[in-house]
Design a protein around this motif. Structure first.
Motif, PDB file in Angstrom:
ATOM      1  N   ASP A 415      16.304   4.981   7.658  1.00  0.00           N
ATOM      2  CA  ASP A 415      17.375   5.105   8.615  1.00  0.00           C
ATOM      3  C   ASP A 415      17.080   5.801   9.773  1.00  0.00           C
ATOM      4  N   LEU A 416      16.401   7.026   9.717  1.00  0.00           N
ATOM      5  CA  LEU A 416      15.752   7.592  10.841  1.00  0.00           C
ATOM      6  C   LEU A 416      14.645   7.021  11.483  1.00  0.00           C
ATOM      7  N   ALA A 417      13.994   6.121  10.865  1.00  0.00           N
ATOM      8  CA  ALA A 417      12.901   5.325  11.469  1.00  0.00           C
ATOM      9  C   ALA A 417      13.603   4.239  12.296  1.00  0.00           C
ATOM     10  N   LEU A 418      14.655   3.557  12.007  1.00  0.00           N
ATOM     11  CA  LEU A 418      15.436   2.523  12.666  1.00  0.00           C
ATOM     12  C   LEU A 418      15.787   3.367  13.790  1.00  0.00           C
ATOM     13  N   LEU A 419      16.332   4.552  13.783  1.00  0.00           N
ATOM     14  CA  LEU A 419      16.874   4.891  15.280  1.00  0.00           C
ATOM     15  C   LEU A 419      15.816   5.217  15.892  1.00  0.00           C
ATOM     16  N   THR A 420      14.661   5.580  15.665  1.00  0.00           N
ATOM     17  CA  THR A 420      13.512   5.943  16.591  1.00  0.00           C
ATOM     18  C   THR A 420      12.978   4.789  17.156  1.00  0.00           C
ATOM     19  N   SER A 421      12.833   3.595  16.406  1.00  0.00           N
ATOM     20  CA  SER A 421      12.335   2.314  16.853  1.00  0.00           C
ATOM     21  C   SER A 421      13.296   1.668  17.971  1.00  0.00           C
ATOM     22  N   LEU A 422      14.497   1.659  17.513  1.00  0.00           N
ATOM     23  CA  LEU A 422      15.483   1.347  18.545  1.00  0.00           C
ATOM     24  C   LEU A 422      15.221   2.034  19.868  1.00  0.00           C
ATOM     25  N   ARG A 423      15.020   3.176  19.994  1.00  0.00           N
ATOM     26  CA  ARG A 423      14.914   4.025  21.192  1.00  0.00           C
ATOM     27  C   ARG A 423      13.735   3.341  22.035  1.00  0.00           C
ATOM     28  N   GLN A 424      12.591   3.378  20.962  1.00  0.00           N
ATOM     29  CA  GLN A 424      11.237   3.068  21.584  1.00  0.00           C
ATOM     30  C   GLN A 424      11.293   1.784  22.226  1.00  0.00           C
ATOM     31  N   ASP A 425      12.247   0.747  21.788  1.00  0.00           N
ATOM     32  CA  ASP A 425      12.339  -0.500  22.081  1.00  0.00           C
ATOM     33  C   ASP A 425      13.259  -0.743  23.385  1.00  0.00           C
ATOM     34  N   GLY A 426      13.609   0.435  23.694  1.00  0.00           N
ATOM     35  CA  GLY A 426      14.461   0.339  25.069  1.00  0.00           C
ATOM     36  C   GLY A 426      16.169   0.565  24.792  1.00  0.00           C
ATOM     37  N   HIS A 427      16.494   0.532  23.616  1.00  0.00           N
ATOM     38  CA  HIS A 427      17.899   0.610  23.205  1.00  0.00           C
ATOM     39  C   HIS A 427      18.354   2.152  23.100  1.00  0.00           C
TER      40      HIS A 427
END
Length: 525
Positions: A415-427
């Motif tokens: 779940d934490l990995a999902l949050l960081t990837s979302l931000r890195q993708d511009g979200h």
């Protein structure tokens, strides 16, 4: 001024002294008179004036003395009558006290100064001022001098209870008041009746807050029946008022006469859920409703059914709080799915609602239609852990989201990995507050991955990664990753790390970071 005893004795001595001239006596009497209006005397005629200077002998002189003595007697009688007339004395003392007494504005300023408040003719904020019953009475006497008053706040003053009638009888002097706040005032049944009667006077009232007055429970009809059709009320708050199912019926009737209502807060009233179905049916009469707070209202299955039916009619709704109602997650009614009909929703709070995977999926579908969402609170729903990916689509489209609360959700490293990837993708570019507390299920590796990507959350101002009260863990190797990320977060003002054990070296590193970066990040260890 009144005569002293010595002056009275002197007057009597002069009256008995045959050597005293009558004219001396007149002068003395004149000097001793009060400052009362003199009796108006007729001016002497022209003939009397003409013969005044002639000497007509002893008989004329005697007659003149008799006339003068008669006039003196009349003056004395007038003076004595003035002494005996209390209206004259009372009138003079009244005029004197009026001249010396402070004006209404001065009295109001003195009253506010006594309470340590700045006077304002439009906004009277007396919250938590330890007001006494005497203060309420004095405030009531000052209302005639505040004709422009628009806001009156007396919250958190327990002595208001039982004294409200003294205030409401003077509310006609402030008929323009728009806001009345009486939180936690220990209002009694008599106060509720008095307040109900006041509604006919303060016809411009737009906000009424009666929260934390438990005695209102069972008596709401005494208040609501006084509100007439066309009432301008826009905000009604009754948090934790011990409302009953019968009160719920009274509230439902009230919704028929307040078409402009925008905010309704009846949270922490566990018994009102029994009548929520009736309330929900009448919510259609307030189509402009923007905030609906039903936190801990004991919502039942039939209540949720009625609410799902009316939700599509509340297209202007911006804030919805259904937290601490476990039946929301257990219900077979598609309540969360119906949120798609509320495109203006900015805040959705469904913490501790017993959500399951099915209800979480319904929420995920609705989130695709909520482009203005700013606050999402899913705390205390254990099913979120490992299933945050279900919300992936909604989180991508929620470009306005600023607050995300996932406390005690059984989150895992994925779940934490999902949050960081979302931000890195511009979200999640505008995210300011992130609550990940009480998720003991996250491994050290999961925290390390999160901290490595944390620097991308440039707008983040509050972060909570605390453990639950029963836990205590070492930070491990990810502490270094966290410290490095902090240098990339210029907006971060609060960081909570309760129950994470820090070594002496780690504490010094924190102090050094604050000193070097002129920051004051508070670590709750």
């Amino acid at each position: 001024m009144e005569k002293t005893d010595d002056q009275n004795c002197q007057d009597r001595h002069e009256e008995d002294n045959p050597k005293s001239s009558p004219f001396d006596f007149v002068i003395k009497q004149f000097q001793g008179k009060k400052c009362a209006p003199e009796k108006r005397k007729e001016p002497p005629s022209a003939i009397k004036q003409f013969f005044k200077g002639f000497d007509f002998g002893k008989s004329e002189g005697k007659d003149r003395r008799e006339i003068e003595e008669t006039e003196i007697s009349n003056d004395v009688a007038d003076d004595q009558s003035e002494k005996q007339d209390p209206s004259v004395e009372d009138g003079l003392s009244h005029l004197t006290s009026e001249a010396e007494s402070p004006s209404g504005e001065q009295r109001f300023n003195q009253f506010m100064e006594k309470l340590g408040k700045k006077p304002s003719s439009k906004n009277l904020d007396l919250n938590n001022c330890a007001l006494s019953a005497e203060d309420i009475t004095e405030l009531a006497s000052l209302l005639p001098f505040l004709p422009e008053l628009e806001e009156l706040s007396l919250s958190w003053n327990g002595c208001v209870g039982g004294t409200l009638k003294a205030l409401t009888v003077h509310l006609h002097h402030v008929s323009l008041v728009k806001v009345l706040r009486l939180n936690n005032c220990r209002l009694t049944a008599e106060d509720v009746i008095s307040l109900g009667g006041a509604f006919e006077i303060v016809s411009q009232l737009e906000e009424l807050d009666l929260s934390w007055n438990s005695n209102i429970g069972g008596k709401l009809s005494l208040l609501t029946k006084k509100l007439k059709e066309g009432c301008k009320l826009k905000c009604l708050k009754m948090t934790d008022c011990n409302l009953t199912a019968k009160d719920g019926e009274s509230l439902a009737e009230l919704l028929n006469v307040i078409p402009d209502l925008e905010v309704l807060d009846i949270s922490i009233n566990k018994n009102i859920g029994c009548s929520m179905k009736v309330i929900a049916q009448d919510l259609k009469n307030v189509p402009g409703l923007k905030e609906l707070n039903l936190h801990m209202c004991g919502l039942k299955q039939d209540s949720l059914q009625g609410l799902a039916q009316v939700i599509p009619l509340l297209s202007n709704l911006q804030e919805l709080n259904l937290s601490s109602n476990k039946n929301v997650g257990l219900s077979s009614e598609p309540l969360l799915d119906r949120l798609r009909f509320l495109p203006k929703l900015r805040s959705v709070t469904i913490s501790n609602c017993g959500l399951g995977e099915e209800s979480l999926s319904s929420l995920a579908e609705a989130a695709l239609h909520l482009p203005e969402l700013q606050i999402l609170d899913l705390s205390w729903n254990k099913c979120v852990g490992g299933n945050l990916k279900l919300l992936l689509g909604g989180l991508k489209l929620a470009v306005e989201i600023q607050v995300l609360r996932l406390s005690s959700c059984n989150l895992v490293a994925e779940d934490l990995a999902l949050l960081t990837s979302l931000r890195q993708d511009g979200h999640l570019a505008r995210l300011q507050k992130l609550d990940l507390s009480y998720n003991n299920t996250i491994s050290d590796e999961g925290w390390a991955v999160f901290c490595q990507g944390l620097g991308a959350f440039k707008e983040l101002s509050e972060l909570d990664v605390s453990l639950s009260p029963s836990s205590c863990r070492d930070c491990g190797q990810w502490f270094g990753e966290l410290l490095a990320a902090l240098t990339q977060l210029p907006a971060l003002a609060e960081l909570a790390m309760q129950r994470w054990a820090l070594s002496e070296c780690q504490r010094k590193q924190i102090e050094g970071f604050n000193q070097d970066n002129k920051r004051n990040i508070r670590f709750d260890c």
